[in-house]
Design a protein around this motif. Structure first.
Motif, PDB file in Angstrom:
ATOM      1  N   ARG A  42       0.740  -1.137  -0.100  1.00  0.00           N
ATOM      2  CA  ARG A  42       0.020  -0.083   0.034  1.00  0.00           C
ATOM      3  C   ARG A  42       0.994   1.027  -0.070  1.00  0.00           C
ATOM      4  NH1 ARG A  42      -1.665   2.389   4.535  1.00  0.00           N
ATOM      5  NH2 ARG A  42      -3.123   3.998   4.235  1.00  0.00           N
ATOM      6  N   ILE A  43       0.806   2.180  -0.935  1.00  0.00           N
ATOM      7  CA  ILE A  43       1.357   3.506  -0.978  1.00  0.00           C
ATOM      8  C   ILE A  43       1.066   4.345   0.318  1.00  0.00           C
ATOM      9  CG2 ILE A  43       1.819   5.400  -2.389  1.00  0.00           C
ATOM     10  CD1 ILE A  43       2.909   2.631  -3.507  1.00  0.00           C
ATOM     11  N   LYS A  44       2.084   4.863   0.961  1.00  0.00           N
ATOM     12  CA  LYS A  44       1.568   5.728   2.065  1.00  0.00           C
ATOM     13  C   LYS A  44       1.723   7.160   1.831  1.00  0.00           C
ATOM     14  CE  LYS A  44       2.222   3.885   6.270  1.00  0.00           C
ATOM     15  NZ  LYS A  44       2.991   3.142   7.441  1.00  0.00           N
ATOM     16  N   SER A  45       2.457   7.600   0.985  1.00  0.00           N
ATOM     17  CA  SER A  45       2.888   9.040   0.677  1.00  0.00           C
ATOM     18  C   SER A  45       2.591   9.357  -0.936  1.00  0.00           C
ATOM     19  CB  SER A  45       4.034   9.319   1.144  1.00  0.00           C
ATOM     20  OG  SER A  45       4.941   8.770   0.284  1.00  0.00           O
ATOM     21  N   ASN A  46       2.498  10.549  -1.148  1.00  0.00           N
ATOM     22  CA  ASN A  46       2.939  10.920  -2.501  1.00  0.00           C
ATOM     23  C   ASN A  46       4.389  10.871  -2.668  1.00  0.00           C
ATOM     24  OD1 ASN A  46       0.044  11.716  -2.949  1.00  0.00           O
ATOM     25  ND2 ASN A  46       0.460  13.589  -1.762  1.00  0.00           N
ATOM     26  N   LEU A  47       4.429  11.081  -3.917  1.00  0.00           N
ATOM     27  CA  LEU A  47       6.223  10.914  -4.372  1.00  0.00           C
ATOM     28  C   LEU A  47       6.807  12.035  -3.607  1.00  0.00           C
ATOM     29  CD1 LEU A  47       8.201   9.585  -6.221  1.00  0.00           C
ATOM     30  CD2 LEU A  47       7.502  11.198  -7.906  1.00  0.00           C
ATOM     31  N   LYS A  48       7.887  11.736  -2.957  1.00  0.00           N
ATOM     32  CA  LYS A  48       8.735  12.857  -2.312  1.00  0.00           C
ATOM     33  C   LYS A  48       9.920  12.691  -2.794  1.00  0.00           C
ATOM     34  CE  LYS A  48       6.797  11.861   2.319  1.00  0.00           C
ATOM     35  NZ  LYS A  48       6.338  13.108   2.835  1.00  0.00           N
ATOM     36  N   SER A  49      10.412  14.145  -3.328  1.00  0.00           N
ATOM     37  CA  SER A  49      11.553  14.157  -4.049  1.00  0.00           C
ATOM     38  C   SER A  49      12.633  14.830  -2.977  1.00  0.00           C
ATOM     39  CB  SER A  49      11.183  15.126  -5.174  1.00  0.00           C
ATOM     40  OG  SER A  49      10.700  14.457  -6.234  1.00  0.00           O
ATOM     41  N   PRO A  50      13.821  14.779  -3.290  1.00  0.00           N
ATOM     42  CA  PRO A  50      14.866  15.479  -2.674  1.00  0.00           C
ATOM     43  C   PRO A  50      15.081  16.896  -3.150  1.00  0.00           C
ATOM     44  CG  PRO A  50      15.866  14.104  -4.207  1.00  0.00           C
ATOM     45  CD  PRO A  50      14.429  13.702  -4.306  1.00  0.00           C
ATOM     46  N   GLY A 104      -2.544   5.846  -0.659  1.00  0.00           N
ATOM     47  CA  GLY A 104      -3.738   4.885  -0.375  1.00  0.00           C
ATOM     48  C   GLY A 104      -4.385   4.035  -0.847  1.00  0.00           C
ATOM     49  N   LYS A 105      -3.693   3.666  -2.277  1.00  0.00           N
ATOM     50  CA  LYS A 105      -3.913   2.653  -3.055  1.00  0.00           C
ATOM     51  C   LYS A 105      -3.050   1.526  -2.991  1.00  0.00           C
ATOM     52  CE  LYS A 105      -6.780   4.519  -6.544  1.00  0.00           C
ATOM     53  NZ  LYS A 105      -7.501   4.131  -7.837  1.00  0.00           N
ATOM     54  N   THR A 106      -3.397   0.191  -3.123  1.00  0.00           N
ATOM     55  CA  THR A 106      -2.617  -0.722  -3.017  1.00  0.00           C
ATOM     56  C   THR A 106      -2.106  -1.528  -4.500  1.00  0.00           C
ATOM     57  OG1 THR A 106      -3.607  -1.485  -0.953  1.00  0.00           O
ATOM     58  CG2 THR A 106      -2.389  -3.177  -2.102  1.00  0.00           C
ATOM     59  N   TYR A 107      -0.819  -1.570  -4.382  1.00  0.00           N
ATOM     60  CA  TYR A 107      -0.270  -2.234  -6.004  1.00  0.00           C
ATOM     61  C   TYR A 107       0.416  -3.464  -5.800  1.00  0.00           C
ATOM     62  CZ  TYR A 107      -1.129   2.600  -7.537  1.00  0.00           C
ATOM     63  OH  TYR A 107      -1.977   4.050  -7.973  1.00  0.00           O
ATOM     64  N   THR A 121      13.790  -0.335  -6.264  1.00  0.00           N
ATOM     65  CA  THR A 121      13.532   0.698  -7.319  1.00  0.00           C
ATOM     66  C   THR A 121      12.698   0.296  -8.446  1.00  0.00           C
ATOM     67  OG1 THR A 121      15.402  -0.077  -8.618  1.00  0.00           O
ATOM     68  CG2 THR A 121      16.059   1.486  -6.807  1.00  0.00           C
ATOM     69  N   ILE A 122      11.932   1.130  -8.957  1.00  0.00           N
ATOM     70  CA  ILE A 122      11.093   0.810 -10.094  1.00  0.00           C
ATOM     71  C   ILE A 122      11.078   1.903 -10.889  1.00  0.00           C
ATOM     72  CG2 ILE A 122       9.150  -0.251  -8.714  1.00  0.00           C
ATOM     73  CD1 ILE A 122       7.554   2.258  -8.268  1.00  0.00           C
ATOM     74  N   ASP A 123      10.760   1.729 -12.224  1.00  0.00           N
ATOM     75  CA  ASP A 123      10.889   2.691 -13.579  1.00  0.00           C
ATOM     76  C   ASP A 123      10.013   2.316 -14.593  1.00  0.00           C
ATOM     77  OD1 ASP A 123      11.932   0.720 -15.314  1.00  0.00           O
ATOM     78  OD2 ASP A 123      13.852   1.011 -14.281  1.00  0.00           O
ATOM     79  N   LEU A 124       9.399   3.168 -15.380  1.00  0.00           N
ATOM     80  CA  LEU A 124       8.626   2.947 -16.422  1.00  0.00           C
ATOM     81  C   LEU A 124       8.971   1.747 -17.445  1.00  0.00           C
ATOM     82  CD1 LEU A 124       7.790   6.652 -17.352  1.00  0.00           C
ATOM     83  CD2 LEU A 124       6.411   4.903 -16.134  1.00  0.00           C
ATOM     84  N   CYS A 125      10.229   1.716 -17.459  1.00  0.00           N
ATOM     85  CA  CYS A 125      10.614   0.502 -18.441  1.00  0.00           C
ATOM     86  C   CYS A 125      10.686  -0.917 -17.967  1.00  0.00           C
ATOM     87  CB  CYS A 125      11.918   0.824 -19.001  1.00  0.00           C
ATOM     88  SG  CYS A 125      12.205   2.568 -19.810  1.00  0.00           S
ATOM     89  N   GLY A 126      11.112  -0.949 -16.694  1.00  0.00           N
ATOM     90  CA  GLY A 126      11.500  -2.426 -16.495  1.00  0.00           C
ATOM     91  C   GLY A 126      10.570  -2.864 -15.121  1.00  0.00           C
ATOM     92  N   SER A 127       9.713  -2.222 -14.923  1.00  0.00           N
ATOM     93  CA  SER A 127       8.743  -2.595 -13.725  1.00  0.00           C
ATOM     94  C   SER A 127       7.598  -2.910 -14.078  1.00  0.00           C
ATOM     95  CB  SER A 127       8.536  -1.294 -12.794  1.00  0.00           C
ATOM     96  OG  SER A 127      10.010  -1.053 -11.987  1.00  0.00           O
ATOM     97  N   TRP A 128       6.829  -3.847 -13.313  1.00  0.00           N
ATOM     98  CA  TRP A 128       5.341  -4.349 -13.583  1.00  0.00           C
ATOM     99  C   TRP A 128       4.603  -3.559 -12.447  1.00  0.00           C
ATOM    100  CZ3 TRP A 128       2.807  -9.430 -11.456  1.00  0.00           C
ATOM    101  CH2 TRP A 128       1.942  -9.723 -12.295  1.00  0.00           C
ATOM    102  N   ILE A 129       3.631  -2.679 -12.914  1.00  0.00           N
ATOM    103  CA  ILE A 129       2.823  -1.892 -11.830  1.00  0.00           C
ATOM    104  C   ILE A 129       1.295  -1.978 -12.023  1.00  0.00           C
ATOM    105  CG2 ILE A 129       2.291   0.481 -11.106  1.00  0.00           C
ATOM    106  CD1 ILE A 129       5.187   1.112 -12.214  1.00  0.00           C
ATOM    107  N   ARG A 130       0.623  -2.652 -11.019  1.00  0.00           N
ATOM    108  CA  ARG A 130      -0.935  -3.263 -11.167  1.00  0.00           C
ATOM    109  C   ARG A 130      -1.423  -2.518  -9.798  1.00  0.00           C
ATOM    110  NH1 ARG A 130       0.690  -3.763 -15.559  1.00  0.00           N
ATOM    111  NH2 ARG A 130       0.512  -5.731 -16.851  1.00  0.00           N
ATOM    112  N   PRO A 131      -2.420  -1.830 -10.112  1.00  0.00           N
ATOM    113  CA  PRO A 131      -3.446  -1.471  -8.859  1.00  0.00           C
ATOM    114  C   PRO A 131      -4.278  -2.740  -8.606  1.00  0.00           C
ATOM    115  CG  PRO A 131      -4.068  -0.238 -10.922  1.00  0.00           C
ATOM    116  CD  PRO A 131      -2.970  -1.214 -11.340  1.00  0.00           C
ATOM    117  N   GLU A 132      -4.607  -2.718  -7.167  1.00  0.00           N
ATOM    118  CA  GLU A 132      -5.742  -3.589  -7.184  1.00  0.00           C
ATOM    119  C   GLU A 132      -7.186  -2.918  -7.663  1.00  0.00           C
ATOM    120  OE1 GLU A 132      -5.750  -4.242  -2.732  1.00  0.00           O
ATOM    121  OE2 GLU A 132      -5.281  -6.213  -2.990  1.00  0.00           O
ATOM    122  N   PRO A 133      -8.166  -3.729  -7.889  1.00  0.00           N
ATOM    123  CA  PRO A 133      -8.001  -5.485  -7.694  1.00  0.00           C
ATOM    124  C   PRO A 133      -7.216  -6.006  -8.700  1.00  0.00           C
ATOM    125  CG  PRO A 133      -9.980  -4.445  -8.871  1.00  0.00           C
ATOM    126  CD  PRO A 133      -9.341  -3.376  -8.635  1.00  0.00           C
TER     127      PRO A 133
END
Length: 159
Positions: A42-50, A104-107, A121-133
């Protein structure tokens, strides 16, 4: 002084105009086969950048719930030494960063393990990203990864 300012400005513009380019010569091989990890979290925050200018390094992150053991479907590494409460990515989608996960969403996420920095680490090229359900077919595939019965085709390297 003006010359240095011009170089910095051009470098900043280059950073923003360079787009994400993915190269996967083997389109018949699922991304999850090349991933070091597959988890449900479950994602607990928005994207945080340094602070500072955007980079192509994977320094931005999402805070996540530590996945339960039954939500770790694949893990090529030692779970106890990796920070499972954050998932890192590049600063923006132009640098192949994943900036679309919603708090708040689960992936189900897959990606690489950065062993040097002890993080996922995740990225647009080599990651699999699926939201529930998650579909039944996806759940079946996840269980095959967990049980190590998934049949990943051999990697085809172009000559």
């Amino acid at each position: 002084m003006k010359g240095i300012l011009a170089i910095v400005l051009i470098a900043q513009l280059y950073t923003y105009t360079e787009g994400c380019t993915c190269f996967n010569p083997d389109i018949n091989r699922p991304i999850a086969c090349d991933s070091d990890f597959i988890i449900k979290t479950r994602i607990k925050s928005n994207l945080k950048s340094p602070k500072g200018p955007p980079t192509v390094e994977q320094t931005s992150y999402y805070k996540t719930s530590k996945p339960r053991s039954d939500h770790i479907y694949k893990f090529n590494g030692v779970v106890s030494i990796i920070n499972l409460k954050k998932v890192y990515t590049a600063d923006n989608s132009a640098a192949c960063g994943v900036d679309t996960l919603q708090k708040g969403k689960t992936y189900v996420l897959s990606g690489r393990i950065d062993e040097a920095n002890k993080r996922l680490t995740i990225d647009l090229c080599g990651s699999w990203i699926r939201p529930e359900p998650i579909s039944n077919a996806t759940m079946q595939l996840l269980m095959e990864f967990k049980n190590k019965t998934v049949n990943c085709p051999p990697r085809i390297v172009p000559s």
